[in-house]
Structures are given as structure tokens and as C-alpha cells.
Design a protein around this motif. Structure first.
Motif, PDB file in Angstrom:
ATOM      1  N   SER A  29       9.225  10.773  15.947  1.00  0.00           N
ATOM      2  CA  SER A  29       9.712  12.087  16.353  1.00  0.00           C
ATOM      3  C   SER A  29       9.376  13.105  15.277  1.00  0.00           C
ATOM      4  CB  SER A  29      11.226  12.044  16.572  1.00  0.00           C
ATOM      5  OG  SER A  29      11.895  11.715  15.355  1.00  0.00           O
ATOM      6  N   GLY A  30       9.252  14.341  15.676  1.00  0.00           N
ATOM      7  CA  GLY A  30       8.986  15.406  14.726  1.00  0.00           C
ATOM      8  C   GLY A  30       7.571  15.376  14.172  1.00  0.00           C
ATOM      9  N   PRO A  31       7.206  16.400  13.433  1.00  0.00           N
ATOM     10  CA  PRO A  31       5.856  16.473  12.867  1.00  0.00           C
ATOM     11  C   PRO A  31       5.608  15.331  11.869  1.00  0.00           C
ATOM     12  CG  PRO A  31       6.947  18.613  12.779  1.00  0.00           C
ATOM     13  CD  PRO A  31       7.990  17.616  13.133  1.00  0.00           C
ATOM     14  N   HIS A  32       4.471  14.691  11.960  1.00  0.00           N
ATOM     15  CA  HIS A  32       4.156  13.608  11.038  1.00  0.00           C
ATOM     16  C   HIS A  32       2.649  13.471  10.876  1.00  0.00           C
ATOM     17  CE1 HIS A  32       4.470  11.792  15.086  1.00  0.00           C
ATOM     18  NE2 HIS A  32       3.540  10.944  14.691  1.00  0.00           N
ATOM     19  N   ALA A  33       2.279  12.692   9.875  1.00  0.00           N
ATOM     20  CA  ALA A  33       0.859  12.436   9.597  1.00  0.00           C
ATOM     21  C   ALA A  33       0.647  10.935   9.542  1.00  0.00           C
ATOM     22  CB  ALA A  33       0.455  13.069   8.270  1.00  0.00           C
ATOM     23  N   TRP A  34      -0.396  10.468  10.205  1.00  0.00           N
ATOM     24  CA  TRP A  34      -0.813   9.070  10.107  1.00  0.00           C
ATOM     25  C   TRP A  34      -1.823   8.943   8.974  1.00  0.00           C
ATOM     26  CZ3 TRP A  34       1.440   4.960  11.838  1.00  0.00           C
ATOM     27  CH2 TRP A  34       2.167   4.990  13.036  1.00  0.00           C
ATOM     28  N   LEU A  35      -1.579   8.014   8.070  1.00  0.00           N
ATOM     29  CA  LEU A  35      -2.479   7.754   6.958  1.00  0.00           C
ATOM     30  C   LEU A  35      -3.233   6.463   7.236  1.00  0.00           C
ATOM     31  CD1 LEU A  35      -3.455   8.364   4.055  1.00  0.00           C
ATOM     32  CD2 LEU A  35      -1.444   7.111   3.226  1.00  0.00           C
ATOM     33  N   MET A  36      -4.557   6.566   7.387  1.00  0.00           N
ATOM     34  CA  MET A  36      -5.401   5.422   7.730  1.00  0.00           C
ATOM     35  C   MET A  36      -6.312   5.079   6.557  1.00  0.00           C
ATOM     36  SD  MET A  36      -4.471   4.902  10.873  1.00  0.00           S
ATOM     37  CE  MET A  36      -3.547   5.826  12.127  1.00  0.00           C
ATOM     38  N   GLY A  37      -6.377   3.784   6.208  1.00  0.00           N
ATOM     39  CA  GLY A  37      -7.114   3.368   5.027  1.00  0.00           C
ATOM     40  C   GLY A  37      -8.498   2.827   5.293  1.00  0.00           C
ATOM     41  N   ASN A  38      -9.108   2.328   4.240  1.00  0.00           N
ATOM     42  CA  ASN A  38     -10.458   1.805   4.276  1.00  0.00           C
ATOM     43  C   ASN A  38     -10.589   0.612   5.215  1.00  0.00           C
ATOM     44  OD1 ASN A  38     -12.425  -0.385   2.906  1.00  0.00           O
ATOM     45  ND2 ASN A  38     -13.240   1.666   2.587  1.00  0.00           N
ATOM     46  N   GLU A  39     -11.779   0.474   5.816  1.00  0.00           N
ATOM     47  CA  GLU A  39     -12.025  -0.596   6.792  1.00  0.00           C
ATOM     48  C   GLU A  39     -11.834  -1.986   6.191  1.00  0.00           C
ATOM     49  OE1 GLU A  39     -14.664   2.931   7.725  1.00  0.00           O
ATOM     50  OE2 GLU A  39     -14.084   1.825   5.927  1.00  0.00           O
ATOM     51  N   ALA A  40     -12.212  -2.170   4.932  1.00  0.00           N
ATOM     52  CA  ALA A  40     -12.184  -3.508   4.328  1.00  0.00           C
ATOM     53  C   ALA A  40     -10.866  -3.834   3.649  1.00  0.00           C
ATOM     54  CB  ALA A  40     -13.333  -3.631   3.317  1.00  0.00           C
ATOM     55  N   TRP A  41     -10.324  -2.890   2.874  1.00  0.00           N
ATOM     56  CA  TRP A  41      -9.130  -3.217   2.093  1.00  0.00           C
ATOM     57  C   TRP A  41      -7.893  -2.424   2.485  1.00  0.00           C
ATOM     58  CZ3 TRP A  41     -13.422  -0.867  -0.393  1.00  0.00           C
ATOM     59  CH2 TRP A  41     -13.237   0.466  -0.749  1.00  0.00           C
ATOM     60  N   GLY A  42      -7.979  -1.590   3.468  1.00  0.00           N
ATOM     61  CA  GLY A  42      -6.800  -0.862   3.928  1.00  0.00           C
ATOM     62  C   GLY A  42      -6.325   0.156   2.907  1.00  0.00           C
ATOM     63  N   LEU A  43      -5.017   0.159   2.658  1.00  0.00           N
ATOM     64  CA  LEU A  43      -4.406   1.069   1.692  1.00  0.00           C
ATOM     65  C   LEU A  43      -3.846   0.262   0.528  1.00  0.00           C
ATOM     66  CD1 LEU A  43      -2.429   3.234   4.281  1.00  0.00           C
ATOM     67  CD2 LEU A  43      -4.445   3.991   2.999  1.00  0.00           C
ATOM     68  N   ASP A  44      -4.100   0.707  -0.701  1.00  0.00           N
ATOM     69  CA  ASP A  44      -3.541  -0.029  -1.831  1.00  0.00           C
ATOM     70  C   ASP A  44      -2.039   0.254  -1.958  1.00  0.00           C
ATOM     71  OD1 ASP A  44      -3.217   2.426  -3.248  1.00  0.00           O
ATOM     72  OD2 ASP A  44      -5.233   2.264  -4.056  1.00  0.00           O
ATOM     73  N   GLU A  45      -1.391  -0.548  -2.759  1.00  0.00           N
ATOM     74  CA  GLU A  45       0.073  -0.456  -2.862  1.00  0.00           C
ATOM     75  C   GLU A  45       0.515   0.915  -3.356  1.00  0.00           C
ATOM     76  OE1 GLU A  45       3.842  -2.827  -4.945  1.00  0.00           O
ATOM     77  OE2 GLU A  45       1.782  -3.505  -5.272  1.00  0.00           O
TER      78      GLU A  45
END
Length: 280
Positions: free
Chosen positions: A220-236
Motif C-alpha cells: 500500500s502507498g507509494p513504494h519503490a521496488w529494488l531489483m538486483g544483479n542477475e547473478a548475485w542479487g543484492l548484497d547484505e
């Protein structure tokens, strides 16, 4: 070398020399360094050309069309002429030399960049946006932009470590969506996240390490999706910057989903639960 022909419209000079400097200059735009120097990029094929002529004709500097495409896509040529854009008819050999594709589609536009500043991309503070963090594959980046357009995203932000937006493969993969929604380039991921927060958006990291399943996520409400790299995704460290880390449930035996597919699933979940739908 050129020759002059007359069709059902103004007379056109036909480019017949594949080694002409003009042809070499367009071909060079397949390289990022050349695109940056010239501040131009190439749109190859009728779908992309149609959309840029419809949504951003002012960004087009030249249109190139071969004999067959001149007949097949007369409507696009007429639109370009009506907008007083330079139209260059060329031989099939010249068309093959203009672009680095195995099967040229006969029509190519040279365009100015259309990206906008981050603040402008985030000016509409409703709905959701997408941040691409270190996304390197051109097909994935273009497909995410296309899906973002279809799902009604307000904007797409690409980090400075991501693939060049104007890579010909990215442009083709967007299928025209490049001109349908604001796209901003550059900046570190942390800065893009901060900018989203400054505009009142929560940040949801899409990652297989997420504790929150997509059906349970607060969309709900305004938000942003954060999408990471194809191989390793998002680091911690990057995941820790988000308000929540969300994973798409895997019900079968697949190890994971392709980045573009996972992004599409997440964006449509936002569209469905936030009543955000693409405009017609």
C-alpha cells in the motif's frame, strides 16, 4: 554515392555507399563511447521507431529507411515528414551497414537521449517505481522497463553500475516502452534509495533472502521496488538499506526466477494491490 528517386512524396536522395562517413557515424553508435560523445543512440525496427515518433518525435534527428521498408512502413515515413524530420532512403547494403544486427528491419532512427533527472522521475509521488541496481544484462534491463510500463510504474531508475540504457539491445528489448515512462540514470544505489525516501516512498528489496513472502508484503502507498544483479542479487549491505526484503515464493523445484520475470511478478502484485493500472 547517392542517387535520387521520386516516390509518392518529396524526392529522396538514396544512400548507396556503405562506407560513407554518415553511415560509419551511425554504425559507431553501437559503441557506448560513441553514443556518449555524440549524445545520440539508434532505434532499430518499426516498433521502436513508431513509438518514438508518437511519444518523442522531437528527440529524432534522422530517419533511415530502405526501399522495402519505404513501402511497408509508409505511415512512419509520412509521420516523420510531417514532423519535418530528415528522412534518408538507403540501399539494403547501407541498411545492413548502419546497424549491428543479423537481419535489419529496414528502418532506423537516430535519436537524442530521453532520460530525465532523478528528481523529475520521482515527481509523481503516487504508485510505485523501480530501481535497477547493478543490472548488467541488456535483455533483462529492457524487459524490466517494458514490464514496468505495462504494470503502471511511475518511473524506472538505473544505478550507475547498470547497463547503458541506450545499448541497442536494451532499446530493442523495451519494445517502445523507453518513451512511455520517465527513466533516470546514474547515481549510487544508496543515493537512489535516499531520493525515493525523500519523495515519500518505502523501499522494498526483491531478493531470495527475504523473510517476507510477496503475498504478505505491504504494497500500500507509494513504494519503490529494488531489483538486483542477475547473478548475485543484492548484497547484505544493500538489503539493509531497504524497509523490507521480499521474496517471490517458489512452489515447485526451480532454484530461482529470472530477474525480469521476478520483477514483473512483483510489479504486478503492486499494481493489483495498489489499484495502480497503466493508462490507455
Amino acid at each position: 554515392m547517392t542517387r535520387t528517386v521520386s516516390n509518392a512524396g518529396p524526392r529522396l536522395s538514396v544512400l548507396t555507399n556503405p562506407r560513407a562517413e554518415r553511415v560509419k557515424a551511425v554504425r559507431a553508435l553501437g559503441r557506448r563511447s560513441a553514443r556518449q560523445r555524440a549524445e545520440r543512440f539508434v532505434v532499430d525496427g518499426p516498433q521502436g521507431v513508431r513509438e518514438v515518433l508518437r511519444f518523442a518525435p522531437g528527440s529524432v534527428t534522422d530517419l533511415y529507411v530502405d526501399d522495402a521498408a519505404l513501402q511497408r512502413h509508409r505511415d512512419l515515413v509520412d509521420v516523420a515528414r510531417d514532423a519535418n524530420l530528415p528522412v534518408h532512403q538507403c540501399s539494403s547494403a547501407v541498411m545492413a551497414a548502419l546497424v549491428d544486427t543479423q537481419h535489419p528491419q529496414g528502418i532506423v532512427a537516430v535519436c537524442r537521449p530521453v532520460d530525465v533527472p532523478v528528481a523529475d522521475a520521482l515527481a509523481d509521488d503516487s504508485g510505485f517505481v523501480v530501481i535497477l541496481a547493478h543490472v548488467r544484462d541488456p535483455g533483462n534491463a529492457g524487459t524490466v522497463i517494458r514490464s514496468a510500463d505495462a504494470a503502471g510504474a511511475r518511473a524506472v531508475l538505473l544505478s550507475d553500475a547498470s547497463v547503458d540504457l541506450y545499448n541497442p539491445k536494451v532499446v530493442r528489448s523495451t519494445a517502445g516502452s523507453l518513451w512511455h515512462l520517465p527513466i533516470a540514470l546514474g547515481g549510487e544505489v544508496a543515493g537512489l534509495i535516499a531520493a525515493c525516501r525523500e519523495h515519500g516512498r518505502r523501499v522494498l528489496a526483491a531478493d531470495g533472502a527475504g523473510a517476507t513472502l510477496l503475498p504478505e508484503a505491504d504494497l500500500s502507498g507509494p513504494h519503490a521496488w529494488l531489483m538486483g544483479n542477475e547473478a548475485w542479487g543484492l548484497d547484505e549491505a544493500t538489503r539493509d538499506l531497504a524497509d523490507d526484503v521480499v521474496r517471490v515464493p517458489i512452489h515447485g523445484h526451480a532454484e530461482s526466477l529470472n530477474l525480469a520475470l521476478a520483477a514483473t511478478v512483483c510489479m504486478y502484485a503492486s499494481a493489483d494491490r495498489s489499484a495502480v493500472h497503466p493508462t490507455s
